[in-house]
Write an enzyme that holds these catalytic residues in place. Structure first.
Site, PDB file in Angstrom:
ATOM      1  N   TYR A   1       1.065  -1.350   0.188  1.00  0.00           N
ATOM      2  CA  TYR A   1      -0.273   0.368   0.465  1.00  0.00           C
ATOM      3  C   TYR A   1       0.602   0.493  -0.111  1.00  0.00           C
ATOM      4  O   TYR A   1       1.642   1.545   1.369  1.00  0.00           O
ATOM      5  CB  TYR A   1      -0.663  -0.327   0.939  1.00  0.00           C
ATOM      6  CG  TYR A   1      -2.004   1.275   0.864  1.00  0.00           C
ATOM      7  CD1 TYR A   1      -3.329   1.434   0.475  1.00  0.00           C
ATOM      8  CD2 TYR A   1      -2.002   2.834   2.290  1.00  0.00           C
ATOM      9  CE1 TYR A   1      -4.175   2.388   0.920  1.00  0.00           C
ATOM     10  CE2 TYR A   1      -2.596   3.329   1.959  1.00  0.00           C
ATOM     11  CZ  TYR A   1      -3.315   3.654   1.412  1.00  0.00           C
ATOM     12  OH  TYR A   1      -4.810   4.343   1.257  1.00  0.00           O
TER      13      TYR A   1
ATOM     14  N   ASP B   1       8.582   2.741   0.350  1.00  0.00           N
ATOM     15  CA  ASP B   1       8.203   3.733   1.249  1.00  0.00           C
ATOM     16  C   ASP B   1       8.291   2.914   2.776  1.00  0.00           C
ATOM     17  O   ASP B   1       7.823   2.097   3.192  1.00  0.00           O
ATOM     18  CB  ASP B   1       7.346   3.417   0.734  1.00  0.00           C
ATOM     19  CG  ASP B   1       5.483   4.024   1.280  1.00  0.00           C
ATOM     20  OD1 ASP B   1       5.603   4.718   2.243  1.00  0.00           O
ATOM     21  OD2 ASP B   1       4.301   3.528   0.570  1.00  0.00           O
TER      22      ASP B   1
ATOM     23  N   LYS C   1       3.901  10.660   8.797  1.00  0.00           N
ATOM     24  CA  LYS C   1       3.145   9.429   9.841  1.00  0.00           C
ATOM     25  C   LYS C   1       4.089   9.640  11.092  1.00  0.00           C
ATOM     26  O   LYS C   1       4.486  11.072  12.037  1.00  0.00           O
ATOM     27  CB  LYS C   1       2.804   8.135  10.408  1.00  0.00           C
ATOM     28  CG  LYS C   1       2.517   7.539   9.213  1.00  0.00           C
ATOM     29  CD  LYS C   1       2.179   6.284   9.230  1.00  0.00           C
ATOM     30  CE  LYS C   1       1.037   5.303   8.260  1.00  0.00           C
ATOM     31  NZ  LYS C   1      -0.325   6.068   8.735  1.00  0.00           N
TER      32      LYS C   1
END
Length: 446
Positions: A143, A235, A264
């Site tokens: 994802y 990522d 995040k």
């Protein structure tokens, strides 16, 4: 527990927001989600006043937990009081960039944006511009945000959009291959290598059950990229500053990616994203180069202050020792529990990530070599049955997790991830008592 306030809020939300939420995963608990009123350390209190041990932690940004240390709180309040934002550069952006570049091995220059999705979108655009190629190789079950390039399923020979609204023409420029399968990646490069701009990969597939890489897998990807002149993009939106400490997962695995995407934790709980990497690449973003990239809220002073103070706190305190130690205790405790109650299930995770995947494995439980979470170790008797890629988790007992297990945990005052795919996160605000309470709840719920 009484949940009437959450039910009432959800009823109101359904009238004004699609699905009653602003991010689809939040609606996953059925028949309605818990609405949170406030946080407290490693806990949250919902709209009905129920208190829970919270292992969701904002889906990953809250490495320190819901309580801001005094210095972090002061920095955020000071920046907010000085003015919400300016649309002009501030010193705090420079300081945050310097910190990241100083600690992450591959990052020489960085561009801050506003979300992990924005970071991966920009990284793909940059890679295409640098190489003059169109295709991005991704991992099935990975994802990388809500973007057209990666909302793609299928395989390298037949990629298809995984969401309505994504044109097939976008999918045609995406090459999905199985994670942990170097032969599949090599075959994809042999077919499409002249047009592969980049490999985009999570160091650990952390959005689909937490799948650890096989030894040498990322080295194989690095070699393929070097051979074909493609970029390797890590990522690290989830793993960044959580797995591998201040060096991130790339330091843990000793891999040197060309570009890295962040999110995040580097925002300290506020909206953030970033693209870091080699100077020769990142400086091709406008205005230094020809690759357009811009954002009104990029480098927002409150976010920069929160992110920088969070990382400074981690550097100066025992944050990683604490959260990684609790993570190990959770994984080892879960391994003991499932050996007795559900030996077909698989404990996964690393550092401060943990998860119990409801796999349907036959035979004995995980061996000692994987007692701290599945490590794709060939010596483990469960090797053939453990998840090798995120797509394997779809074959787990996902309905049992969502309809029976998670509600049972909630009623015992424990909040675990909304579905079988998302990770659970340990925070500095969690305690040994929280761990023991959680393990007892797992015993009861299983």
């Amino acid at each position: 527990m009484n949940h009437e306030a959450s039910r009432s809020l959800y009823d109101r939300a359904l009238s004004v927001m699609p699905g009653g939420v602003n991010s689809s995963v939040r609606a996953a608990p059925q028949p309605y989600p818990i609405f949170v009123d406030r946080g407290d350390g490693g806990h949250v209190i919902d709209a009905d006043g129920n208190r829970y041990v919270d292992w969701i932690q904002g889906l990953g940004p809250l490495l320190l937990g819901h309580d801001m240390p005094e210095g972090l709180q002061a920095a955020v309040q000071s920046r907010a009081a000085e003015g919400p934002m300016y649309g002009m550069p501030t010193e705090i952006e420079v300081e945050h960039a310097e910190f990241v570049c100083r600690h992450v091995p591959s990052v020489e220059m960085i561009r801050f944006v506003n979300s992990g999705t924005e970071a991966t979108v920009s990284a793909c655009r940059l890679a295409r511009a640098i190489t003059g190629r169109n295709k991005i190789l991704i991992m099935q079950g990975g994802y990388h945000g809500a973007q057209e390039t990666t909302l793609v399923s299928g395989d390298a020979d037949d990629p298809k959009p995984s969401s309505a609204g994504v044109p097939q023409a976008f999918a045609d420029h995406t090459v999905p291959v199985p994670f942990n399968d170097p032969a599949a990646a090599e075959a994809a490069f042999e077919t499409h290598g002249d047009d592969i701009a980049a490999v985009l990969v999570e160091p650990i597939q952390a959005n689909m059950g937490i799948v650890y890489p096989e030894d040498g897998y990322h080295d194989e990807l690095r070699s393929l990229c070097d051979e074909y002149g493609s970029l390797l993009i890590f990522d690290e939106v989830i793993t960044g500053f959580r797995v591998g400490g201040l060096q991130c997962a790339q330091g843990k695995f000793d891999i040197d990616p060309d570009l890295t995407t962040f999110g995040k934790i580097i925002g300290g709980g506020f909206p953030v994203g970033a693209i870091g990497g080699k100077t020769e690449y990142v400086e091709q973003f406008s205005p230094a180069g020809d690759v357009f990239q811009a954002g009104t809220f990029s480098g927002h002073p409150v976010t920069m202050a929160a992110g920088l103070e969070t990382l400074r706190f981690c550097a100066e305190n025992d944050v990683y020792d604490h959260v990684n130690g609790l993570g190990r205790r959770l994984r080892e405790g879960l391994s003991d529990i499932v050996a007795d109650h559900a030996p077909e299930y698989t404990v996964v995770g690393s550092d401060s990530l943990f998860k119990l995947v409801f796999t349907r494995a036959d035979g004995a439980p995980q061996d000692e070599c994987c007692a701290n979470g599945c490590r794709q170790d060939h010596a483990c008797s469960r090797y053939d049955a453990c998840p090798k890629r995120g797509t394997d988790v779809r074959r787990a007992e996902t309905d049992r997790y969502a309809r029976l297990f998670r509600p049972a945990m909630r009623e015992q005052g424990i909040l675990v991830s909304q579905n079988q795919f998302e990770a659970n996160f340990v925070a500095y605000g969690h305690t040994e008592s929280d761990v023991e309470e959680t393990l007892e709840a797992y015993k009861e719920a299983l």
